[in-house]
Scaffold this motif. Structure first.
Motif, PDB file in Angstrom:
ATOM      1  N   TYR A 155     -15.601  -1.655   4.693  1.00 28.84           N
ATOM      2  CA  TYR A 155     -16.021  -2.762   3.824  1.00 28.84           C
ATOM      3  C   TYR A 155     -17.116  -2.334   2.853  1.00 28.84           C
ATOM      4  CZ  TYR A 155     -12.962  -6.526   5.075  1.00 28.84           C
ATOM      5  OH  TYR A 155     -11.847  -7.318   5.203  1.00 28.84           O
ATOM      6  N   ALA A 207      -7.962   3.511  -3.539  1.00 29.94           N
ATOM      7  CA  ALA A 207      -8.597   2.201  -3.696  1.00 29.94           C
ATOM      8  C   ALA A 207      -7.555   1.087  -3.672  1.00 29.94           C
ATOM      9  CB  ALA A 207      -9.395   2.159  -4.994  1.00 29.94           C
ATOM     10  N   ASP A 208      -6.450   1.282  -4.366  1.00 30.42           N
ATOM     11  CA  ASP A 208      -5.388   0.275  -4.366  1.00 30.42           C
ATOM     12  C   ASP A 208      -4.793   0.110  -2.970  1.00 30.42           C
ATOM     13  OD1 ASP A 208      -5.709  -0.222  -7.074  1.00 30.42           O
ATOM     14  OD2 ASP A 208      -4.123   1.168  -7.675  1.00 30.42           O
ATOM     15  N   VAL A 215      -7.184  -1.920  -0.819  1.00 29.52           N
ATOM     16  CA  VAL A 215      -7.191  -3.346  -1.156  1.00 29.52           C
ATOM     17  C   VAL A 215      -5.988  -4.054  -0.545  1.00 29.52           C
ATOM     18  CG1 VAL A 215      -6.993  -5.003  -3.060  1.00 29.52           C
ATOM     19  CG2 VAL A 215      -8.613  -3.102  -3.222  1.00 29.52           C
ATOM     20  N   TYR A 216      -4.793  -3.481  -0.669  1.00 32.68           N
ATOM     21  CA  TYR A 216      -3.600  -4.116  -0.099  1.00 32.68           C
ATOM     22  C   TYR A 216      -3.688  -4.234   1.418  1.00 32.68           C
ATOM     23  CZ  TYR A 216      -1.119  -4.038  -4.557  1.00 32.68           C
ATOM     24  OH  TYR A 216      -0.733  -4.251  -5.849  1.00 32.68           O
ATOM     25  N   VAL A 271      -6.339  -6.982   2.265  1.00 40.07           N
ATOM     26  CA  VAL A 271      -5.865  -8.334   1.970  1.00 40.07           C
ATOM     27  C   VAL A 271      -4.838  -8.767   3.017  1.00 40.07           C
ATOM     28  CG1 VAL A 271      -4.590  -9.770   0.317  1.00 40.07           C
ATOM     29  CG2 VAL A 271      -6.392  -8.238  -0.486  1.00 40.07           C
ATOM     30  N   ASN A 284       0.826  -1.201   0.000  1.00 43.03           N
ATOM     31  CA  ASN A 284       0.000   0.000   0.000  1.00 43.03           C
ATOM     32  C   ASN A 284       0.862   1.254   0.000  1.00 43.03           C
ATOM     33  OD1 ASN A 284      -0.542   1.884   2.521  1.00 43.03           O
ATOM     34  ND2 ASN A 284       0.016  -0.117   3.353  1.00 43.03           N
ATOM     35  N   ILE A 308     -14.855  -2.587  -5.460  1.00 44.99           N
ATOM     36  CA  ILE A 308     -14.621  -3.899  -6.076  1.00 44.99           C
ATOM     37  C   ILE A 308     -15.761  -4.310  -6.998  1.00 44.99           C
ATOM     38  CG2 ILE A 308     -14.382  -6.389  -5.589  1.00 44.99           C
ATOM     39  CD1 ILE A 308     -11.848  -4.873  -4.915  1.00 44.99           C
ATOM     40  N   ARG A 350     -15.079  -0.591   0.208  1.00 43.86           N
ATOM     41  CA  ARG A 350     -14.378  -1.622  -0.565  1.00 43.86           C
ATOM     42  C   ARG A 350     -15.328  -2.310  -1.530  1.00 43.86           C
ATOM     43  NH1 ARG A 350     -15.234  -6.707  -0.571  1.00 43.86           N
ATOM     44  NH2 ARG A 350     -13.679  -8.220  -1.153  1.00 43.86           N
TER      45      ARG A 350
END
Length: 187
Positions: free
Chosen positions: A131, A79-80, A83-84, A87, A72, A138, A134
């Motif tokens: 979430y 957004a990227d 996500v990192y 995850v 990240n 997504i 996210r």
């Protein structure tokens, strides 16, 4: 002492660095002694985890999660980054792919981050909202525009990972960590 070949600079009581890579936007970041003092020994703990060639199952899971989480820092879009971070957290805080994401991540993070009922409730609410953001990104390509929400979440995630680092030697497996967190919920 900072090494010039690492593109690092030392100034006063801060460690400052910059890069000249493809993703560089020319901005520097700094960690003051005050910042570092908020998370005592975190750099030592990171070093020890990375240098350990005989990691337990939990230590290896945490190491792998931190590698994902660290991506990240070079991601450009919010957004990227999100996500990192998610995850990384999911890989260490979920037993398997059958568990509900937001509920379990939120509750487990809350017990790693929060030191009172109110702070744990705030972490759970923050994760619940994250979430939703996210999911919007997504599943629908929605933009991550709630910067204050994201900032709060990023601090919670960082604090969570530092707590996990503090406990890297305590739990032999990820399941042992999760079982301990689940037990705390019921006490």
């Amino acid at each position: 002492m900072c090494a010039a070949d690492l593109n690092s600079l030392c100034a006063g009581d801060s460690l400052e660095t910059y890069s000249t890579g493809v993703l560089d936007k020319g901005t520097a970041w700094a960690l003051s002694k005050t910042d570092i003092a908020l998370f005592p020994n975190v750099l030592d703990r990171l070093h020890n985890l990375a240098a350990n060639q005989e990691r337990t199952d939990f230590q290896q899971t945490l190491y792998d999660a931190l590698l994902i989480y660290s991506r990240n820092s070079v991601a450009i879009t919010s957004a990227d980054k999100l996500v990192y971070v998610l995850v990384g957290l999911e890989s260490v805080l979920l037993r398997n792919s059958n568990e509900p994401l937001g509920k379990n991540i939120g509750e487990r993070m809350a017990f790693l981050v929060g030191d009172s009922l109110e702070s744990r409730q705030a972490v759970v609410a923050n994760v619940d909202e994250i979430y939703k953001v996210r999911s919007s990104f997504i599943h629908h390509g929605g933009a991550v525009e709630k910067i204050e929400l994201l900032s709060s979440f990023m601090l919670n995630a960082w604090t969570c990972f530092t707590a996990l680092l503090e406990n890297a030697d305590r739990y032999p497996t990820k399941n042992d960590l999760i079982a301990a967190l689940e037990e705390r919920k019921l006490t």
